[in-house]
Write an enzyme that holds these catalytic residues in place. Structure first.
Site, PDB file in Angstrom:
ATOM      1  N   HIS A 233      95.384 -18.813   4.099  1.00  0.00           N
ATOM      2  CA  HIS A 233      95.999 -17.487   4.258  1.00  0.00           C
ATOM      3  C   HIS A 233      97.509 -17.594   4.232  1.00  0.00           C
ATOM      4  O   HIS A 233      98.087 -18.576   4.708  1.00  0.00           O
ATOM      5  CB  HIS A 233      95.503 -16.779   5.522  1.00  0.00           C
ATOM      6  CG  HIS A 233      95.920 -17.384   6.819  1.00  0.00           C
ATOM      7  ND1 HIS A 233      97.082 -17.033   7.471  1.00  0.00           N
ATOM      8  CD2 HIS A 233      95.328 -18.302   7.619  1.00  0.00           C
ATOM      9  CE1 HIS A 233      97.179 -17.691   8.608  1.00  0.00           C
ATOM     10  NE2 HIS A 233      96.140 -18.486   8.721  1.00  0.00           N
TER      11      HIS A 233
ATOM     12  N   ASP B 244     100.992 -22.497   9.934  1.00  0.00           N
ATOM     13  CA  ASP B 244      99.720 -21.779   9.968  1.00  0.00           C
ATOM     14  C   ASP B 244      99.930 -20.452   9.239  1.00  0.00           C
ATOM     15  O   ASP B 244     100.477 -19.518   9.801  1.00  0.00           O
ATOM     16  CB  ASP B 244      99.318 -21.554  11.431  1.00  0.00           C
ATOM     17  CG  ASP B 244      98.100 -20.676  11.628  1.00  0.00           C
ATOM     18  OD1 ASP B 244      97.371 -20.436  10.655  1.00  0.00           O
ATOM     19  OD2 ASP B 244      97.899 -20.220  12.780  1.00  0.00           O
TER      20      ASP B 244
ATOM     21  N   GLU C 192      94.336 -12.683   7.608  1.00  0.00           N
ATOM     22  CA  GLU C 192      93.640 -13.607   8.492  1.00  0.00           C
ATOM     23  C   GLU C 192      94.095 -13.461   9.932  1.00  0.00           C
ATOM     24  O   GLU C 192      93.285 -13.511  10.866  1.00  0.00           O
ATOM     25  CB  GLU C 192      93.850 -15.045   8.011  1.00  0.00           C
ATOM     26  CG  GLU C 192      92.929 -16.079   8.680  1.00  0.00           C
ATOM     27  CD  GLU C 192      93.472 -16.617   9.995  1.00  0.00           C
ATOM     28  OE1 GLU C 192      92.697 -17.284  10.710  1.00  0.00           O
ATOM     29  OE2 GLU C 192      94.656 -16.376  10.328  1.00  0.00           O
ATOM     30  N   GLU C 193      95.393 -13.290  10.133  1.00  0.00           N
ATOM     31  CA  GLU C 193      95.922 -13.260  11.496  1.00  0.00           C
ATOM     32  C   GLU C 193      95.453 -12.048  12.295  1.00  0.00           C
ATOM     33  O   GLU C 193      95.580 -12.028  13.522  1.00  0.00           O
ATOM     34  CB  GLU C 193      97.454 -13.308  11.479  1.00  0.00           C
ATOM     35  CG  GLU C 193      98.048 -14.618  10.971  1.00  0.00           C
ATOM     36  CD  GLU C 193      97.818 -15.810  11.884  1.00  0.00           C
ATOM     37  OE1 GLU C 193      97.173 -15.638  12.934  1.00  0.00           O
ATOM     38  OE2 GLU C 193      98.280 -16.910  11.548  1.00  0.00           O
TER      39      GLU C 193
ATOM     40  N   ASP D 160      92.840 -24.486   6.774  1.00  0.00           N
ATOM     41  CA  ASP D 160      93.738 -23.863   7.746  1.00  0.00           C
ATOM     42  C   ASP D 160      94.290 -24.970   8.641  1.00  0.00           C
ATOM     43  O   ASP D 160      93.967 -26.141   8.464  1.00  0.00           O
ATOM     44  CB  ASP D 160      92.981 -22.809   8.557  1.00  0.00           C
ATOM     45  CG  ASP D 160      93.866 -21.703   9.084  1.00  0.00           C
ATOM     46  OD1 ASP D 160      95.052 -21.968   9.351  1.00  0.00           O
ATOM     47  OD2 ASP D 160      93.371 -20.569   9.243  1.00  0.00           O
TER      48      ASP D 160
ATOM     49  N   HIS E 265     101.139 -21.136  16.710  1.00  0.00           N
ATOM     50  CA  HIS E 265     101.682 -19.810  17.023  1.00  0.00           C
ATOM     51  C   HIS E 265     103.048 -19.878  17.694  1.00  0.00           C
ATOM     52  O   HIS E 265     103.535 -18.879  18.203  1.00  0.00           O
ATOM     53  CB  HIS E 265     100.704 -18.988  17.865  1.00  0.00           C
ATOM     54  CG  HIS E 265      99.572 -18.416  17.065  1.00  0.00           C
ATOM     55  ND1 HIS E 265      98.865 -17.314  17.460  1.00  0.00           N
ATOM     56  CD2 HIS E 265      99.026 -18.794  15.883  1.00  0.00           C
ATOM     57  CE1 HIS E 265      97.919 -17.037  16.561  1.00  0.00           C
ATOM     58  NE2 HIS E 265      98.006 -17.939  15.599  1.00  0.00           N
TER      59      HIS E 265
END
Length: 342
Positions: free
Chosen positions: A68, A185, A219-220, A240, A320
């Site tokens: 993603h 990510d 995706e998030e 991922d 994150h």
């Protein structure tokens, strides 16, 4: 992958990270993917949701590799009376990980403005409760790099509720091979899939089966791969980030193969085949269970696709937040992709 391929992979990574693309604001990064895949000699197409799908060739038993390119970010939720902005997070953005970060506010009609996310009343020389204040998106604000002192001043710039706020990635690749940036990510995996596609095309590699790439853009927020899986695809693998942390065995120098995450176990046969391929190719890998994680392929299963599913990725620390991986982790992930598909 040879040295030139790794150089290309890192170049593609820098290009992807330089394009702001929180979920819902991904047109520019999708356009980049379309242009780059076309330049490599493929015929990609953009889905209605804004993702990019590309067939790499091969025949039979369709496999789709997913990464993603949407990231965390924010949306203006309030233009405050002092001219500053409150934001609502997009995805799992955390205020405590963004405090003092530079950002950009993209207006719909009036250009882009820079600013910084700060704690409200941010000076320790003024705020006696600085240490004790909990960092949330209600206790922080975007301070614009413009002479504004009221909501009217800010709105005169064209800034309104609903505008996207994007944070600097701060990308650094060290001489020792560490890759540090926000949004590894999952733009690190997207760069790897581009490098993989380049390898297939430039060296005329023969695929064991038909292989597609799918670069998703939601995706998030949980529904990136809930659509656009071709009918002949029997297996999905999400490429991922691999988790690195307490209780897990993967490091940033390895490829992680996920056996289970918060959505449940991954297909036993697929996971076993990935481990077998890693062993046969001498790939440095780890098998782990991720306690707080969900992936694109699980979104596909929830959408009703009858497919087998797996998850791999280079080890990434501090997910994150300000994330870190290593070139060796990238190399091991690419070696596993080669061993599994070629």
């Amino acid at each position: 992958m040879n040295e030139m391929d790794m150089e290309y992979c890192l170049s593609a990574l820098r290009a992807l990270l330089a394009i702001d693309s929180p979920s819902g604001f991904t047109e520019k990064v999708s356009d980049y993917l379309i242009d780059e895949l076309t330049r490599l000699g493929y015929e990609p197409h953009k889905t209605r949701k804004g993702g990019v799908v590309c067939c790499l060739g091969g025949e039979g038993n369709g496999l789709m590799l997913m990464a993603h390119v949407d990231t965390l970010g924010g949306i203006v939720s309030t233009v405050k009376s002092n001219g500053r902005l409150t934001i609502s997070p997009v995805g799992g953005l955390r205020a405590e990980n963004c405090e003092t970060e530079n950002c950009r506010v993209y207006t719909r009609f009036s250009g882009t403005y820079s600013g910084t996310l700060q704690l409200c009343n941010a000076s320790v020389h003024v705020n006696g409760d600085y240490n004790d204040q909990k960092r949330t998106f209600q206790s922080t604000e975007v301070v614009l790099d413009e002479p504004v002192g009221s909501a009217q001043d800010t709105r005169a710039l064209g800034i309104e509720v609903g505008d996207f706020v994007c944070f600097d990635p701060r990308t650094v690749i060290t001489d020792s091979g560490y890759i540090k940036s926000r949004f590894l990510d999952d733009k690190l995996s997207a760069a790897m899939l581009l490098a993989f596609a380049k390898e297939i095309r430039e060296h005329d590699r023969t695929l064991k089966r038909k292989v597609y790439l799918h670069f998703t853009v939601y995706e998030e927020v949980g529904h990136g791969a809930s659509a656009s899986v071709p009918e002949d695809v029997e297996e999905l693998i999400s490429v991922d980030m691999g988790c690195v942390g307490d209780g897990l065995t993967c490091t940033e120098r390895e490829v992680s193969i996920c056996a289970k995450d918060s959505g449940g176990p991954y297909d036993y046969g697929v996971t076993t085949a990935l481990v077998e391929a890693a062993k046969a190719a001498g790939v440095k890998y780890a098998v782990d269970v991720y306690p707080y994680y969900g992936s694109d392929v699980e979104a596909s299963l929830r959408a009703g696709y009858d497919v087998r599913h797996g998850l791999i990725g280079a080890g990434v620390y501090a997910s994150h937040g300000y994330e870190r991986s290593h070139i060796e982790g990238v190399e091991n992930t690419l070696k596993l992709l080669e061993a599994y598909t070629l």
